[in-house]
Design an enzyme around this catalytic site. Structure first.
Site, PDB file in Angstrom:
ATOM      1  N   LYS A  62       9.279  18.084   0.781  1.00  0.00           N
ATOM      2  CA  LYS A  62       8.852  17.470   0.608  1.00  0.00           C
ATOM      3  C   LYS A  62       9.655  17.093  -1.075  1.00  0.00           C
ATOM      4  O   LYS A  62       9.866  17.304  -1.843  1.00  0.00           O
ATOM      5  CB  LYS A  62       7.583  18.630  -0.236  1.00  0.00           C
ATOM      6  CG  LYS A  62       6.696  18.073  -1.046  1.00  0.00           C
ATOM      7  CD  LYS A  62       5.236  19.708  -1.057  1.00  0.00           C
ATOM      8  CE  LYS A  62       4.219  19.038  -1.951  1.00  0.00           C
ATOM      9  NZ  LYS A  62       3.221  19.816  -1.838  1.00  0.00           N
TER      10      LYS A  62
ATOM     11  N   ASP B 160      -6.311  24.996  -5.706  1.00  0.00           N
ATOM     12  CA  ASP B 160      -6.427  23.791  -4.953  1.00  0.00           C
ATOM     13  C   ASP B 160      -6.792  23.788  -3.415  1.00  0.00           C
ATOM     14  O   ASP B 160      -5.623  23.622  -2.364  1.00  0.00           O
ATOM     15  CB  ASP B 160      -5.438  22.309  -5.151  1.00  0.00           C
ATOM     16  CG  ASP B 160      -5.233  20.735  -4.471  1.00  0.00           C
ATOM     17  OD1 ASP B 160      -6.321  20.637  -5.158  1.00  0.00           O
ATOM     18  OD2 ASP B 160      -4.542  20.092  -4.270  1.00  0.00           O
TER      19      ASP B 160
HETATM   20  P1  ADP Z   1       0.182  17.346  -1.917  1.00  0.00           P
HETATM   21  O1  ADP Z   1       0.491  18.226  -2.494  1.00  0.00           O
HETATM   22  O2  ADP Z   1       0.835  15.966  -1.952  1.00  0.00           O
HETATM   23  O3  ADP Z   1      -0.875  17.628  -1.016  1.00  0.00           O
HETATM   24  P2  ADP Z   1       0.928  18.942   0.542  1.00  0.00           P
HETATM   25  O4  ADP Z   1       1.880  20.292   0.195  1.00  0.00           O
HETATM   26  O5  ADP Z   1      -0.485  19.925   0.680  1.00  0.00           O
HETATM   27  O6  ADP Z   1       0.738  17.728  -0.669  1.00  0.00           O
HETATM   28  O7  ADP Z   1       1.288  18.276   1.938  1.00  0.00           O
HETATM   29  C1  ADP Z   1       0.617  17.310   2.043  1.00  0.00           C
HETATM   30  C2  ADP Z   1       0.379  17.794   4.023  1.00  0.00           C
HETATM   31  O8  ADP Z   1       1.677  17.568   4.360  1.00  0.00           O
HETATM   32  C3  ADP Z   1       0.431  18.311   4.656  1.00  0.00           C
HETATM   33  O9  ADP Z   1      -1.247  18.144   3.884  1.00  0.00           O
HETATM   34  C4  ADP Z   1       0.381  18.913   5.733  1.00  0.00           C
HETATM   35  O10 ADP Z   1       0.067  17.619   6.491  1.00  0.00           O
HETATM   36  C5  ADP Z   1       1.733  18.269   5.554  1.00  0.00           C
HETATM   37  N1  ADP Z   1       2.138  19.472   5.361  1.00  0.00           N
HETATM   38  C6  ADP Z   1       3.541  20.126   4.024  1.00  0.00           C
HETATM   39  N2  ADP Z   1       3.991  21.516   4.209  1.00  0.00           N
HETATM   40  C7  ADP Z   1       3.831  21.109   5.345  1.00  0.00           C
HETATM   41  C8  ADP Z   1       4.777  22.575   6.382  1.00  0.00           C
HETATM   42  N3  ADP Z   1       5.561  22.819   5.513  1.00  0.00           N
HETATM   43  N4  ADP Z   1       4.727  22.333   7.277  1.00  0.00           N
HETATM   44  C9  ADP Z   1       4.194  20.861   8.133  1.00  0.00           C
HETATM   45  N5  ADP Z   1       3.159  20.142   7.551  1.00  0.00           N
HETATM   46  C10 ADP Z   1       3.008  20.648   6.278  1.00  0.00           C
HETATM   47 MG    MG Z   2      -1.619  18.492  -0.783  1.00  0.00          MG
END
Ligand code: ADP
Ligand code: MG
Length: 469
Positions: free
Chosen positions: A121, A226
């Site tokens: 990420k 959130d």
């Molecule tokens: P943001 O802070 O931008 O909202 P998130 O951490 O919520 O980011 O991640 C956005 C999207 O990425 C999630 O809705 C999910 O679909 C995907 N995602 C994030 N982390 C994971 C993970 N560990 N495994 C699988 N999908 C993930």
């Molecule tokens: Mg998110």
């Protein structure tokens, strides 16, 4: 954002050295004067300028001559520095497809040497808000310093620290693997964001698990802030995993109750709308779970939970996330602004500081040098002295409007009947928490089968992709 890692393979040691010099210069400069980059990089015979041209070509830096001739890192440049460090550490060795685009992050699959697929990420604080906020607010127009690098790095550090601490307390979160600059690496969750799920086999169980998680978090001294259907992953067995932690606060935060209530409310709204969840109206009141008299007037609430603020403090500190970091990022998230901007110029135009720091900032955060990898053939790490991931940037922060979870989920029309809704939610909140604590009396619509939306694609695609790598 498109992340083409191919260019990474062709960048030389000098390229990274100069890129790192720009990064260091950005601690004190929004735009780093070319001479300062040259001084920090210390390449012979004007080599820096040639390298800067190459970095420009690959869009790793941006040239700005509006005030003076200088450069700043682009997101891509910052991405490359983080990716290279993590690859050199052996955390992963290939970058795959993008699986998520958040408001302020980009999420990619990455693969380790042995083919395990992980998630990377990349935090991008300021991506959405910066231009919008800047164009709207006058007081920012004379503020020349805005450090998205610092904010993004802080968000990543916070996310990593919380994910690790929560995992150690057996909360269902991805496994925190590593963190560098604005980048967090974690395990891949085999599931779907709840928002994509149209039907559940046991919506009431899922609902209770989720509300139970919010309550247990509070008991551990934390509020997610959130907690909505976008940040809850669910798998085929309806197992829940929560993600996305940069905005978490302590239960001792002055707005803790409001955040807690908002998290609960988001879950209620979603389950009501999507799964038609409702409650027995005739259910007896109170159930012994009410708040004692006081301000909450007998409704079940935040104050009825036994909280242990500071419970995770030790773990968080162990990950290098300090109270100061927490304050800084919270300030950004909550959009608190320093009116008047008296101290705007504190960190400005102090070239000598950046140059002086060069020798001190040993790359404590950097991994082994020159780890051989196959998928990303990256040049050797530049010399340690030129690299720092522990920058101590302290730039003014740009405020951002607080994001309401109703907006996040696109439910703005729901705000109309706020009073009525609030009353209903209060009532239901009380019942839900009672249910979670073993006095369950939920009734739900009958959902007899599951439909997981994109179900088919995700797992098999991941497998295929992994094989290709
Ligand atoms: P943001 O802070 O931008 O909202 P998130 O951490 O919520 O980011 O991640 C956005 C999207 O990425 C999630 O809705 C999910 O679909 C995907 N995602 C994030 N982390 C994971 C993970 N560990 N495994 C699988 N999908 C993930
Ligand atoms: Mg998110």
């Amino acid at each position: 954002m498109k992340l083409d890692v191919n260019a990474l393979r062709y960048l030389s040691k000098d390229d990274f050295r100069v890129l790192t010099a720009v990064e260091m210069g950005m601690r004190n400069h929004e735009i780093v004067p070319a001479e300062l980059v040259d001084r920090i990089a210390g390449l012979k015979h004007g080599g820096t300028y040639k390298v800067l041209k190459n970095l420009l070509k690959h869009k790793l830096v941006h040239h700005d001559s509006s005030k003076y001739d200088g450069f700043r890192l682009t997101y891509l440049g910052y991405d490359f520095l983080a990716i290279k460090t993590l690859v050199n550490r052996g955390v992963f060795s290939a970058v795959g497809r993008q699986i998520g685009v958040g408001k302020e992050s980009d999420i990619f699959e990455v693969a380790t040497e042995d083919g395990t697929v992980l998630v990377m990420k990349l935090h991008r604080l300021g991506r959405v808000s910066f231009r919008a906020v800047k164009s709207k607010r006058d007081y920012l127009s004379h503020r020349s310093s805005y450090n998205w690098l610092y904010l993004s790095r802080l968000a990543a550090l916070k996310e990593f620290a919380f994910m690790k601490a929560l995992g150690e307390h057996e909360f269902p979160v991805p496994t925190a693997i590593d963190c560098n600059r604005h980048c967090v690496v974690m395990s891949l969750i085999q599931g779907y964001p709840l928002v994509q799920v149209k039907q559940l086999q046991n919506p009431d169980d899922v609902f209770e698990t989720i509300i139970g998680l919010i309550v247990r978090l509070a008991e551990h001294g934390l509020i997610h802030c959130d907690f909505n259907e976008f940040n809850i992953m669910i798998d085929d067995n309806e197992k829940i995993t929560m993600i996305d932690f940069p905005q978490m606060v302590s239960v001792s935060h002055r707005n803790a109750k409001m955040y807690f209530d908002r998290d609960i409310e988001c879950v209620f709204k979603f389950f009501q709308k999507r799964f038609n969840l409702s409650y027995e109206e005739e259910r007896e009141h109170d159930e012994g779970l009410v708040c004692d008299s006081g301000e909450d007037g007998g409704r079940l609430c935040f104050s009825s939970i036994e909280k242990s603020a500071g419970f995770l403090d030790k773990e968080l500190a162990a990950s290098g996330f300090t109270m100061k970091d927490q304050d800084d990022i919270q300030k950004y998230i909550e959009g608190e602004k320093e009116d008047g901007g008296e101290d705007d110029d504190d960190a400005e135009d102090d070239e000598d500081d950046a140059a002086a720091e060069e020798d001190n900032d040993e790359a404590s955060d950097n991994g082994p040098i020159g780890v051989q990898i196959s998928s990303l053939k990256i040049a050797d790490q530049p010399e340690e002295s030129a690299i720092s991931n522990t920058a101590d940037e302290k730039e003014p922060l740009v405020p951002e409007n607080e994001e309401d979870c109703a907006n996040v989920s696109g439910d703005s029309e729901d705000n109309e009947n706020d009073d009525e809704l609030t009353k209903r939610l209060d009532k239901e909140r009380k019942r839900a928490i009672a249910a979670v604590r073993g006095r369950r009396k939920l009734i739900t619509s009958r959902n007899s089968y599951k439909d997981k939306g994109r179900k088919s694609s995700l797992n098999s695609k991941v497998q295929r992709q992994a094989l290709k790598w």
